[in-house]
Structure formats: C-alpha cells, structure tokens
Scaffold this active site. Structure first.
Site, mmCIF file in Angstrom:
data_model
loop_
_atom_site.group_PDB
_atom_site.id
_atom_site.type_symbol
_atom_site.label_atom_id
_atom_site.label_comp_id
_atom_site.label_asym_id
_atom_site.label_seq_id
_atom_site.Cartn_x
_atom_site.Cartn_y
_atom_site.Cartn_z
ATOM 1 N N ASP A 42 -43.072 66.292 -50.620
ATOM 2 C CA ASP A 42 -42.157 65.206 -50.216
ATOM 3 C C ASP A 42 -42.532 63.874 -50.867
ATOM 4 O OD1 ASP A 42 -44.465 65.045 -48.675
ATOM 5 O OD2 ASP A 42 -43.431 64.357 -46.873
ATOM 6 N N SER A 73 -39.966 58.066 -19.856
ATOM 7 C CA SER A 73 -40.115 59.429 -20.376
ATOM 8 C C SER A 73 -40.881 60.289 -19.396
ATOM 9 C CB SER A 73 -40.862 59.411 -21.716
ATOM 10 O OG SER A 73 -41.216 60.733 -22.075
ATOM 11 N N GLY A 127 -47.777 65.660 -30.762
ATOM 12 C CA GLY A 127 -48.927 65.638 -31.662
ATOM 13 C C GLY A 127 -49.421 67.011 -32.079
ATOM 14 N N GLY A 129 -47.805 68.766 -34.512
ATOM 15 C CA GLY A 129 -47.248 69.059 -35.836
ATOM 16 C C GLY A 129 -45.843 69.620 -35.794
ATOM 17 N N SER A 132 -42.512 65.974 -32.487
ATOM 18 C CA SER A 132 -41.923 65.390 -31.278
ATOM 19 C C SER A 132 -41.411 63.988 -31.564
ATOM 20 C CB SER A 132 -42.952 65.346 -30.155
ATOM 21 O OG SER A 132 -44.013 64.458 -30.466
ATOM 22 N N ASP A 177 -38.801 64.947 -41.402
ATOM 23 C CA ASP A 177 -38.718 65.329 -39.993
ATOM 24 C C ASP A 177 -37.392 64.911 -39.375
ATOM 25 O OD1 ASP A 177 -41.266 66.037 -40.577
ATOM 26 O OD2 ASP A 177 -42.234 64.584 -39.248
HETATM 27 P P1 ADP Z 1 -45.669 64.843 -33.718
HETATM 28 O O1 ADP Z 1 -44.458 64.151 -34.201
HETATM 29 O O2 ADP Z 1 -46.208 65.828 -34.688
HETATM 30 O O3 ADP Z 1 -45.506 65.467 -32.366
HETATM 31 P P2 ADP Z 1 -46.679 62.166 -33.792
HETATM 32 O O4 ADP Z 1 -48.053 61.592 -33.676
HETATM 33 O O5 ADP Z 1 -45.903 61.859 -35.008
HETATM 34 O O6 ADP Z 1 -46.821 63.746 -33.567
HETATM 35 O O7 ADP Z 1 -45.791 61.677 -32.582
HETATM 36 C C1 ADP Z 1 -46.223 61.898 -31.263
HETATM 37 C C2 ADP Z 1 -46.002 60.639 -30.447
HETATM 38 O O8 ADP Z 1 -44.585 60.416 -30.273
HETATM 39 C C3 ADP Z 1 -46.538 60.757 -29.038
HETATM 40 O O9 ADP Z 1 -47.914 60.436 -28.990
HETATM 41 C C4 ADP Z 1 -45.677 59.730 -28.298
HETATM 42 O O10 ADP Z 1 -46.155 58.422 -28.540
HETATM 43 C C5 ADP Z 1 -44.326 59.864 -29.004
HETATM 44 N N1 ADP Z 1 -43.431 60.796 -28.289
HETATM 45 C C6 ADP Z 1 -42.865 61.914 -28.789
HETATM 46 N N2 ADP Z 1 -42.099 62.535 -27.868
HETATM 47 C C7 ADP Z 1 -42.163 61.788 -26.745
HETATM 48 C C8 ADP Z 1 -41.606 61.897 -25.438
HETATM 49 N N3 ADP Z 1 -40.826 62.936 -25.089
HETATM 50 N N4 ADP Z 1 -41.912 60.926 -24.542
HETATM 51 C C9 ADP Z 1 -42.718 59.901 -24.873
HETATM 52 N N5 ADP Z 1 -43.267 59.744 -26.074
HETATM 53 C C10 ADP Z 1 -43.025 60.671 -27.014
HETATM 54 MG MG MG Z 2 -44.393 62.914 -35.913
#
Ligand code: ADP
Ligand code: MG
Length: 390
Positions: A42, A73, A127, A129, A132, A177
């Site tokens: 990418d 949330s 977190g 991968g 989220s 993503d």
């Molecule tokens: P990934 O995208 O791989 O899961 P990231 O570190 O990029 O990991 O993103 C994760 C972060 O996104 C979480 O630590 C949180 O801050 C935020 N996040 C994602 N989904 C939610 C949710 N449903 N509610 C609250 N925060 C969220």
């Molecule tokens: Mg992410």
C-alpha cells in the site's frame, strides 16, 4: 453463531433511547477487514486485496437542535464524550475516531449547524488487526453523510475516515481499511489500487469449496513496531529513488539487479508481493481458491526473509498451521507481532486452533486468540426505523 443483525440494531436503538431520551434517526454499521494478500504494497502505491468480515461496528445516530456532539460506546463503558461542532478536531483517545470522522466530513462539505448524538457498539475486536478503527469511522461516516442529506460517495467517505485517523487520531495509516469497510461486497475481496484508488470486486468462493479463514492474534507486539515500520517505509522510498521510479509499484523484477544488500531485499519483497496479489486474483477468478494457499505462505516467507518484519511467535503459528493441514498462512499487518491469516479446510479449524495454541505454549509465547472470519458486506444502513419496537 452471531446474533441476527436486526436484533443487534434493535438493541442499539434501545440503548440510544435509554441514553439520549428519544429514538435515533437510524442505525448504521460497517465491518472490520482482513487483507488476504498485498502486505506493505500500500505505501508503495501498489495493490492490496482485503475482504470485509462478519464482525461489525454499529452506530445509532440522531441529530440535535444545538451544536453539541456526544458519543458513547459499549466498548468504553461509562464514558460519554461531549463536545461541540467547532471543537471536533481537538478530540483525543477513542472518541477521536468517531468525532474526527464528523470533523473530516464537515471539511469535505457536509453542511449543517446541528450537532449529533452517536451511540456505538461493535464486535470487531479492538487492536487485533481486524480494523475496529476503520469499522467505527466508516459506520459514523455513512450515518452522518446519509442523515445530513449530503449523500457523499463511498470513496469520499473512506477518505474522511482516513483523514480522521491521520489528522485527529494522529496515526499515519493508508486508505485500505476504510476502503474495505465501505466498498467490499459480501463474499468478495476488493482489489484496490492504492495509487488511483480504483477498485474491483473479486469473488472469493471459499465456502463453495469447503475452505475457511482463521485469524490468529499472537498477542505479541514488539516495542520496535513503530520504528521498524518507519524504517521499512524509508527503505522503500530509498529503493524507488535508487531505481529512478516514482514508487516501488513501478519497479520490475529485472530492475532489482541494480540494488544490493538490505535495499535489494526490501524492494524484492514489494515487487514479488505485488505480483503475488495479481496471481491470487487470477486464481480466484479461475475458481481455484485452494491454490491461493501457497501464495499466502510465499508472502510470509518474503515478509520474514526479505522484508524482515516477522518475529518468532508469528513464524511459530505459520509453521504449526502448515504442519497441521492449512493450505497457506502468513503474517498480516505491519509485522513485529500482531496476527496470522490461515487458509484451511473448514473441517480442520478446531484441530488447527488446538495445534497453534499448543505450538505457542511450547515456544513460550502468549496464548493466541483464534477467530474464524467469514467474508461479509460493507457499510450499510440497518433495516431499523424510528418507531420500530419488538
Ligand atoms: P484496529 O483498528 O486494528 O482494531 P487500532 O489501534 O487502529 O486497531 O484501533 C483501535 C482503537 O480504535 C481502539 O483502541 C479505540 O480507541 C478505537 N475503537 C475502535 N472501535 C471502537 C469502539 N467500538 N468503541 C470505542 N472505541 C473504538
Ligand atoms: Mg486500525
């Protein structure tokens, strides 16, 4: 099995009513994703091949009569974050993903002086991968775009999610993503050109031939991950400069003879990975998903030996899975820890799960979390409407 989707939308609408005091205007959702192949292509303007998975972030949304924006949330219980339209870009922590997306949408031209109430609940693990973060951004982006009447196209929504993550959260991520979460179709991967953002669907056809995909989270993350990632990106830029091409996407195998040492190895990973993406697309289009396995394993070997981003816990999972009948396996994400994607006969997933956990224990690694993931559709408005009750 996961709950029927409409029940989850109903539940979230009820949570919104309890928290905000009236019905939301709509419930929207967006999926997490896994990248089948195309690792570290990418940032070299090459191709990636992610598919959306059957884990989603949902958001119930309503407009307000003032300029306040609130977000709650289920994954951050107890914390209601309250701000105003003018202060969205100052958001910090988990709320920055949601509030930053509202900010980026307004920058992209979504009009209005009214604030928003956002109530979030998701089952994409945070977190691990599976992205989220993009699931949250994409659900919020579609909701705010639709309910404000702006009706922005999905590429613009993906760019807004990425901008939230780059400029408000402060994470230097690419657009894969968000594009996967917004553009993927059920049962298909998305061949995404990271230079032009053009994309095409590529049917996976895994179920039809009895194949399944597992994501094994090693729960290992090395301290050098961020530095290592920056170092590999810099090496790719240096290799492209040495070869006189705009990006390594434009390099051919024959050109690599001009490089040596680490620069040669880093560039060789990108050049061979780019061709593996296209081979996998050809195999899928030929109805031969089982033949994709060796390409995944070759991707892992290249990431381990040439790009040098694997670690023992990742290699152990890949080896154990292959010894136990997987068709292919590779580390996914930036490397230095994180997860492994395994392609395997659906009938063998329980045995494989036991095998990789045993191997991790034998190697003194943390107990991995193994999740089956199924291809799913992209972001959507859920079939819930104000006034709907059970
Ligand atoms: P990934 O995208 O791989 O899961 P990231 O570190 O990029 O990991 O993103 C994760 C972060 O996104 C979480 O630590 C949180 O801050 C935020 N996040 C994602 N989904 C939610 C949710 N449903 N509610 C609250 N925060 C969220
Ligand atoms: Mg992410």
């Amino acid at each position: 099995m996961s709950e029927p989707v409409h029940d989850l939308a109903h539940d979230l609408a009820q949570t919104f009513r309890d928290a905000v005091g009236h019905d939301p205007e709509g419930v929207f959702s967006a999926p997490g994703r896994v990248n089948l192949i195309g690792e570290h292509t990418d940032h070299n303007e090459g191709h990636v091949l992610p598919f959306a998975i059957d884990r989603r972030c949902r958001v119930a949304v309503g407009r307000r009569a003032d300029d306040t924006v609130t977000v709650r949330s289920a994954q951050e219980p107890g914390a209601t974050v309250t701000t105003t339209l003018g202060a969205l870009a100052d958001a910090r922590g988990w709320s920055a993903y949601a509030l930053g997306t509202v900010w980026a949408l307004r920058e992209a031209g979504v009009p209005g002086d009214d604030g928003w109430d956002l109530v979030v609940a998701g089952d994409v693990p945070l977190g691990s991968g599976l992205s989220s973060s993009a699931a949250l951004e994409s659900a919020v982006a579609l909701a705010v775009s639709d309910l404000s009447g702006a009706g922005l196209d999905r590429h613009t929504l993906a760019r807004a999610g990425r901008r939230a993550e780059n400029d408000v959260v402060g994470a230097p991520v690419g657009i894969m993503d968000q594009a996967a979460s917004l553009l993927c179709r059920d049962g298909a991967a998305l061949l995404l050109d990271c230079r032009t953002l053009e994309s095409e669907d590529v049917a996976l056809g895994l179920d039809e031939v009895g194949l399944a995909t597992l994501v094994v989270d090693t729960r290992v993350r090395h301290d050098l991950a961020d530095g290592g990632y920056a170092d590999r990106r810099a090496a790719c830029v240096a290799a492209a400069e040495a070869l006189g091409v705009p990006a390594l996407r434009d390099a051919t195998p024959a050109m690599l003879d001009a490089l040596e040492g680490d620069l040669l190895k880093r560039a060789r990973h990108v050049v061979t990975e780019e061709s593996r993406v296209h081979r996998v697309v050809d195999l899928l289009r030929a109805g031969r998903p089982e033949a994709v396995g060796p390409e995944l394993t070759a991707s892992h070997a290249s990431l381990r030996d040439d790009f040098a981003v694997s670690v023992a816990a990742l290699d152990a999972v890949v080896e154990a899975a292959l010894e136990d009948g997987a068709l292919g396996a590779r580390l996914v994400g930036g490397g230095f820890g994180g997860s492994v994607l395994v392609l395997a006969p659906a009938a063998s997933t329980d045995r494989l799960t036991a095998a990789v956990r045993r191997r991790a224990a034998d190697g003194g690694h943390p107990d991995p979390v193994v999740r089956a993931v199924h291809p799913a559709g992209g972001a959507r408005r859920e079939a819930w409407a104000p006034g709907d009750r059970d």
